[in-house]
Design a protein around this motif. Structure first.
Motif, PDB file in Angstrom:
ATOM      1  N   LEU A 115       0.822  -1.206   0.000  1.00  0.00           N
ATOM      2  CA  LEU A 115       0.000   0.000   0.000  1.00  0.00           C
ATOM      3  C   LEU A 115       0.859   1.259   0.000  1.00  0.00           C
ATOM      4  CD1 LEU A 115      -2.751  -1.061   2.562  1.00  0.00           C
ATOM      5  CD2 LEU A 115      -3.188  -0.363   0.193  1.00  0.00           C
ATOM      6  N   ARG A 116       1.850   1.288   0.877  1.00  0.00           N
ATOM      7  CA  ARG A 116       2.682   2.482   0.975  1.00  0.00           C
ATOM      8  C   ARG A 116       3.446   2.737  -0.319  1.00  0.00           C
ATOM      9  NH1 ARG A 116       6.047   2.677   6.483  1.00  0.00           N
ATOM     10  NH2 ARG A 116       6.721   4.619   5.460  1.00  0.00           N
ATOM     11  N   ALA A 117       3.926   1.652  -0.945  1.00  0.00           N
ATOM     12  CA  ALA A 117       4.669   1.812  -2.196  1.00  0.00           C
ATOM     13  C   ALA A 117       3.769   2.376  -3.294  1.00  0.00           C
ATOM     14  CB  ALA A 117       5.259   0.474  -2.627  1.00  0.00           C
ATOM     15  N   GLU A 118       2.538   1.861  -3.384  1.00  0.00           N
ATOM     16  CA  GLU A 118       1.631   2.352  -4.421  1.00  0.00           C
ATOM     17  C   GLU A 118       1.166   3.781  -4.119  1.00  0.00           C
ATOM     18  OE1 GLU A 118      -0.634   2.524  -7.881  1.00  0.00           O
ATOM     19  OE2 GLU A 118       1.073   1.281  -7.266  1.00  0.00           O
ATOM     20  N   LEU A 119       0.912   4.069  -2.846  1.00  0.00           N
ATOM     21  CA  LEU A 119       0.535   5.433  -2.487  1.00  0.00           C
ATOM     22  C   LEU A 119       1.663   6.406  -2.812  1.00  0.00           C
ATOM     23  CD1 LEU A 119      -1.240   4.760   0.927  1.00  0.00           C
ATOM     24  CD2 LEU A 119      -2.342   5.526  -1.194  1.00  0.00           C
ATOM     25  N   ALA A 120       2.898   6.014  -2.531  1.00  0.00           N
ATOM     26  CA  ALA A 120       4.041   6.880  -2.847  1.00  0.00           C
ATOM     27  C   ALA A 120       4.148   7.095  -4.353  1.00  0.00           C
ATOM     28  CB  ALA A 120       5.323   6.265  -2.301  1.00  0.00           C
ATOM     29  N   ARG A 121       3.902   6.009  -5.119  1.00  0.00           N
ATOM     30  CA  ARG A 121       3.956   6.131  -6.579  1.00  0.00           C
ATOM     31  C   ARG A 121       2.899   7.096  -7.090  1.00  0.00           C
ATOM     32  NH1 ARG A 121       2.066   4.290 -11.320  1.00  0.00           N
ATOM     33  NH2 ARG A 121       0.265   3.266 -10.374  1.00  0.00           N
ATOM     34  N   ARG A 122       1.786   7.150  -6.332  1.00  0.00           N
ATOM     35  CA  ARG A 122       0.677   8.029  -6.726  1.00  0.00           C
ATOM     36  C   ARG A 122       0.784   9.418  -6.081  1.00  0.00           C
ATOM     37  NH1 ARG A 122      -3.894   4.769  -8.062  1.00  0.00           N
ATOM     38  NH2 ARG A 122      -5.060   6.742  -8.199  1.00  0.00           N
ATOM     39  N   ASP A 144      -4.948 -10.068   7.897  1.00  0.00           N
ATOM     40  CA  ASP A 144      -3.769 -10.902   8.121  1.00  0.00           C
ATOM     41  C   ASP A 144      -3.623 -11.982   7.050  1.00  0.00           C
ATOM     42  OD1 ASP A 144      -5.814 -12.604   8.807  1.00  0.00           O
ATOM     43  OD2 ASP A 144      -5.186 -12.893  10.886  1.00  0.00           O
ATOM     44  N   ARG A 145      -4.198 -11.707   5.886  1.00  0.00           N
ATOM     45  CA  ARG A 145      -3.995 -12.526   4.699  1.00  0.00           C
ATOM     46  C   ARG A 145      -3.660 -11.606   3.525  1.00  0.00           C
ATOM     47  NH1 ARG A 145      -9.249 -16.234   4.439  1.00  0.00           N
ATOM     48  NH2 ARG A 145     -10.177 -14.458   5.534  1.00  0.00           N
ATOM     49  N   GLU A 146      -3.078 -12.192   2.495  1.00  0.00           N
ATOM     50  CA  GLU A 146      -2.615 -11.372   1.379  1.00  0.00           C
ATOM     51  C   GLU A 146      -3.773 -10.578   0.781  1.00  0.00           C
ATOM     52  OE1 GLU A 146       0.496 -11.091   0.987  1.00  0.00           O
ATOM     53  OE2 GLU A 146       1.111 -12.821   2.185  1.00  0.00           O
ATOM     54  N   ALA A 147      -3.565  -9.276   0.609  1.00  0.00           N
ATOM     55  CA  ALA A 147      -4.622  -8.398   0.105  1.00  0.00           C
ATOM     56  C   ALA A 147      -4.079  -7.427  -0.934  1.00  0.00           C
ATOM     57  CB  ALA A 147      -5.267  -7.635   1.263  1.00  0.00           C
ATOM     58  N   GLY A 148      -3.112  -7.904  -1.729  1.00  0.00           N
ATOM     59  CA  GLY A 148      -2.505  -7.040  -2.723  1.00  0.00           C
ATOM     60  C   GLY A 148      -3.272  -7.015  -4.028  1.00  0.00           C
ATOM     61  N   PRO A 149      -2.651  -6.554  -5.084  1.00  0.00           N
ATOM     62  CA  PRO A 149      -3.320  -6.452  -6.388  1.00  0.00           C
ATOM     63  C   PRO A 149      -3.925  -7.793  -6.810  1.00  0.00           C
ATOM     64  CG  PRO A 149      -1.195  -5.348  -6.442  1.00  0.00           C
ATOM     65  CD  PRO A 149      -1.257  -6.065  -5.140  1.00  0.00           C
ATOM     66  N   GLY A 150      -5.179  -7.759  -7.230  1.00  0.00           N
ATOM     67  CA  GLY A 150      -5.860  -8.967  -7.680  1.00  0.00           C
ATOM     68  C   GLY A 150      -6.543  -9.765  -6.597  1.00  0.00           C
ATOM     69  N   GLY A 171     -15.206  -1.180   3.436  1.00  0.00           N
ATOM     70  CA  GLY A 171     -14.389  -2.229   2.856  1.00  0.00           C
ATOM     71  C   GLY A 171     -14.151  -2.038   1.366  1.00  0.00           C
ATOM     72  N   TYR A 172     -12.905  -2.278   0.947  1.00  0.00           N
ATOM     73  CA  TYR A 172     -12.525  -2.157  -0.462  1.00  0.00           C
ATOM     74  C   TYR A 172     -11.494  -3.234  -0.793  1.00  0.00           C
ATOM     75  CZ  TYR A 172     -14.145   2.690   0.251  1.00  0.00           C
ATOM     76  OH  TYR A 172     -14.863   3.820   0.578  1.00  0.00           O
ATOM     77  N   VAL A 173     -11.496  -3.720  -2.031  1.00  0.00           N
ATOM     78  CA  VAL A 173     -10.367  -4.518  -2.489  1.00  0.00           C
ATOM     79  C   VAL A 173      -9.202  -3.565  -2.755  1.00  0.00           C
ATOM     80  CG1 VAL A 173     -11.807  -6.376  -3.411  1.00  0.00           C
ATOM     81  CG2 VAL A 173     -11.161  -4.454  -4.898  1.00  0.00           C
ATOM     82  N   TYR A 174      -8.027  -4.125  -2.984  1.00  0.00           N
ATOM     83  CA  TYR A 174      -6.785  -3.356  -3.000  1.00  0.00           C
ATOM     84  C   TYR A 174      -6.858  -2.105  -3.883  1.00  0.00           C
ATOM     85  CZ  TYR A 174      -1.868  -2.283  -3.888  1.00  0.00           C
ATOM     86  OH  TYR A 174      -0.666  -1.642  -4.024  1.00  0.00           O
ATOM     87  N   GLU A 175      -7.228  -2.295  -5.162  1.00  0.00           N
ATOM     88  CA  GLU A 175      -7.204  -1.164  -6.085  1.00  0.00           C
ATOM     89  C   GLU A 175      -8.169  -0.062  -5.638  1.00  0.00           C
ATOM     90  OE1 GLU A 175      -7.515  -4.338  -6.873  1.00  0.00           O
ATOM     91  OE2 GLU A 175      -5.761  -4.810  -8.125  1.00  0.00           O
ATOM     92  N   GLN A 176      -9.338  -0.477  -5.156  1.00  0.00           N
ATOM     93  CA  GLN A 176     -10.309   0.507  -4.664  1.00  0.00           C
ATOM     94  C   GLN A 176      -9.818   1.178  -3.380  1.00  0.00           C
ATOM     95  OE1 GLN A 176     -13.606  -2.129  -4.206  1.00  0.00           O
ATOM     96  NE2 GLN A 176     -14.395  -1.801  -6.294  1.00  0.00           N
ATOM     97  N   ALA A 177      -9.128   0.405  -2.548  1.00  0.00           N
ATOM     98  CA  ALA A 177      -8.618   0.959  -1.290  1.00  0.00           C
ATOM     99  C   ALA A 177      -7.611   2.075  -1.553  1.00  0.00           C
ATOM    100  CB  ALA A 177      -7.985  -0.141  -0.439  1.00  0.00           C
TER     101      ALA A 177
END
Length: 207
Positions: free
Chosen positions: A125-132, A170-176, A187-193
């Motif tokens: 999340l932090r990496a994508e937020l920084a990219r944005r 506490d489970r993988e919640a990245g892209p896809g 609640g949102y999936v990764y891209e929406q979050a």
């Protein structure tokens, strides 16, 4: 009197040795389940049982670097401890709760896996937020200890506009992934979050 004292000391030393050996075996199973061996447990740092049981020794265990548990390990033969039922004779205890051996290995390993998954999710999340364009410093990302639980870790993100509240599973919640992250209670999936955080970061009230 001297013979009696020597016998007690010998018995205590035998309990110490068995408890330490059992703890080494327990730690080895945690490592097999993916826990880091470094810092997991010091079998030589056994302490007397805080309930006064002569046959148990206490060990501090860190299946994950951010959480410590105290395990009461019986100083009897390993096969006996492995076979013990929860709440039965010679059961292993963790933070005063009794467990079957295999159940406690699984619980601690799963807990460590969950904490690692949370850390990976936050890093993504932090990496994508920084990219944005929303780069958050370490001190701006904090665990909210009063709002944790239910398979989620709660965080506060201190953005230029104010605080955004984030719930990370506490489970993988990245892209896809279809796992939900929570942003200010929704609640949102990764891209929406990512979009929700960016939107909230420009609208959040000051803390």
């Amino acid at each position: 009197m001297g013979a009696t004292t020597g016998s007690r000391e010998s018995e205590s030393a035998g309990i110490d040795a068995l408890a330490r050996a059992n703890m080494v075996a327990f730690a080895a199973e945690l490592v097999e389940r993916g826990c880091a061996a470094e810092g997991l447990v010091d079998p030589d740092a056994a302490e007397e049982d805080d309930e006064g049981r002569a046959e148990y020794r206490l060990f501090a265990v860190r299946a994950h670097e951010n959480i410590e548990h105290w395990i009461a390990m019986p100083g009897v033969e390993l096969a006996v401890v492995r076979a013990a039922e929860p709440d039965g004779p010679w059961s292993i205890e963790c933070d005063t709760d009794s467990y079957a051996w295999a159940d406690l290995v699984k619980e601690l390993a799963d807990e460590a896996d969950g904490l690692l998954a949370i850390a990976r999710n936050v890093t993504l999340l932090r990496a994508e937020l920084a990219r944005r364009g929303l780069a958050l410093r370490d001190e701006e990302v904090n665990v909210d200890v009063d709002a944790c639980g239910g398979g989620y870790e709660a965080f506060t993100l201190r953005t230029p506009a104010g605080v955004v509240r984030l719930g990370v599973p506490d489970r993988e919640a990245g892209p896809g992934s279809r796992m939900e992250l929570f942003v200010n209670g929704y609640g949102y999936v990764y891209e929406q979050a990512i979009e929700a955080i960016l939107d909230a970061a420009t609208q959040a009230p000051s803390a």
